[in-house]
Design an enzyme around this catalytic site. Structure first.
Site, PDB file in Angstrom:
ATOM      1  CG  HIS A   1      -1.743  -1.165   1.464  1.00 58.09           C
ATOM      2  ND1 HIS A   1      -2.893  -1.437   0.739  1.00 58.09           N
ATOM      3  CD2 HIS A   1      -1.608  -2.195   2.334  1.00 58.09           C
ATOM      4  CE1 HIS A   1      -3.421  -2.579   1.169  1.00 58.09           C
ATOM      5  NE2 HIS A   1      -2.670  -3.047   2.133  1.00 58.09           N
TER       6      HIS A   1
HETATM    7  O1  RIB Z   1      -5.219  -0.168   4.736  1.00 60.45           O
HETATM    8  C1  RIB Z   1      -3.834  -0.155   4.498  1.00 60.45           C
HETATM    9  C2  RIB Z   1      -3.146   0.866   5.343  1.00 60.45           C
HETATM   10  O2  RIB Z   1      -3.351   0.560   6.720  1.00 60.45           O
HETATM   11  C3  RIB Z   1      -1.613   0.877   5.152  1.00 60.45           C
HETATM   12  O3  RIB Z   1      -1.129   2.182   5.355  1.00 60.45           O
HETATM   13  C4  RIB Z   1      -1.141  -0.022   6.238  1.00 60.45           C
HETATM   14  O4  RIB Z   1       0.198   0.294   6.653  1.00 60.45           O
HETATM   15  C5  RIB Z   1      -2.099   0.321   7.352  1.00 60.45           C
HETATM   16  O5  RIB Z   1      -1.639   1.516   7.985  1.00 60.45           O
END
Ligand code: RIB
Ligand code: CA
Length: 311
Positions: free
Chosen positions: A241
């Site tokens: 992500h």
């Molecule tokens: O949903 C994904 C996000 O939530 C990413 O930033 C992961 O590190 C968590 O913080």
């Protein structure tokens, strides 16, 4: 001239890869990391932030602790995804570098007030508590922000922590609402994009084949991190992500999206934290963010592998 950024983060293995990518890229000048409670509590997210800077060989990076809890809700964490330490996978030594004394929110405010206007980009990778607190405490700094490029939200991909909401927005929906309504220039990397940037065995092997402490650590991060998403989605790998935020700063052409209205559900318990993205323009609500919808995943991993190999 390198682009000045502040990374606001809740490491998290994917935050770690984003931070490493930023520290490996001379297009960017990391003014500081501000830790926020999210994946794991603040004492761990600030500790993990320092571990990652030392892993990158950049112990001079300034790391600040920010807010320990959301603006008005009880903290929800994600140890089930990231492990008890938030950085499970490799064994990283306890950091020697210090945590800065200044509160992360004060660092954000002070930096925006002292740097020339519109020259600092904020890169939130976790819940938006620190950013919203800075805007509440010092409304004058909002117009000084060059851009907010954040990982959060979901539309076509729907939620990952609830059926309707993505984790970063869900943990502090009030903070997200404040940021979305702030008037700052906002670019959003939602699950719609990050779920198209999946790790694969070949991509993880490319990190391991570097035979460097950083390459090995990244492979260990992703080996640990992907087990949860593969079991849940039956996918081949896990979505990286947060590195999408940093990759956008370096190679924006890897991403496509639309400038649309995005608002946050802050009242309903059923859909709390949902990013209501007017992708099809069915309302007359004013556009307030560039919401990304697609990514060149091959190009993203080529960039990631090339840069991680530099550390
Ligand atoms: O949903 C994904 C996000 O939530 C990413 O930033 C992961 O590190 C968590 O913080
Ligand atoms: Ca994160």
């Amino acid at each position: 001239m390198a682009r000045k950024i502040i990374i606001d983060t809740d490491p998290g293995q994917d935050d770690a890869v984003a931070i490493l990518l930023a520290l490996a890229s001379n297009e960017l000048e990391v003014l500081g990391l501000t830790a926020v409670a999210g994946n794991v509590p603040l004492p761990l997210t600030e500790l993990n932030s320092r571990k990652i800077c030392e892993l990158a060989g950049k112990p001079e990076t300034r790391v600040f602790a920010g807010c320990a809890a959301p603006l008005s809700r009880k903290l929800v964490t994600a140890e089930h995804v990231h492990g008890r330490t938030g950085l499970d996978g490799p064994e990283l030594p306890d950091p020697v570098m210090p945590l800065q004394d200044q509160h992360g929110v004060d660092f954000i405010i002070e930096t925006l007030r002292s740097e020339p206007s519109k020259t600092v980009t904020l890169c939130p990778l976790g819940p938006l508590t620190n950013i919203a607190t800075a805007f509440n405490r010092a409304p004058d700094v909002v117009e000084k922000v060059e851009e907010i490029v954040l990982m959060g939200g979901a539309y076509f991909e729907v939620g990952n922590i609830t059926p309707a909401a993505e984790f970063n927005i869900y943990v502090d929906p009030q903070a997200a609402d404040i940021v979305m309504k702030s008037g700052a220039k906002i670019t959003i990397m939602p699950l719609d994009v990050t779920h198209k940037a999946l790790t694969t065995r070949a991509r993880i092997d490319a990190f391991r084949a570097m035979n460097t402490p950083v390459g090995t650590a990244v492979a260990d991060f992703t080996d640990f991190f992907e087990r949860f998403d593969m079991a849940k989605y039956g996918s081949e790998g896990a979505p990286l992500h947060d590195p999408c935020v940093i990759a956008y700063l370096i190679r924006p052409e890897l991403f496509t999206g639309r400038h649309i209205n995005v608002e946050i559900e802050t009242m309903s318990e059923l859909t709390l934290g949902m990013t209501v993205a007017d992708w099809w323009g069915v309302t007359d609500r004013a556009p307030n963010a560039t919401f990304m919808g697609d990514i060149d995943a091959e190009g993203f991993y080529d960039l990631l592998i090339e840069r991680i190999a530099r550390l």
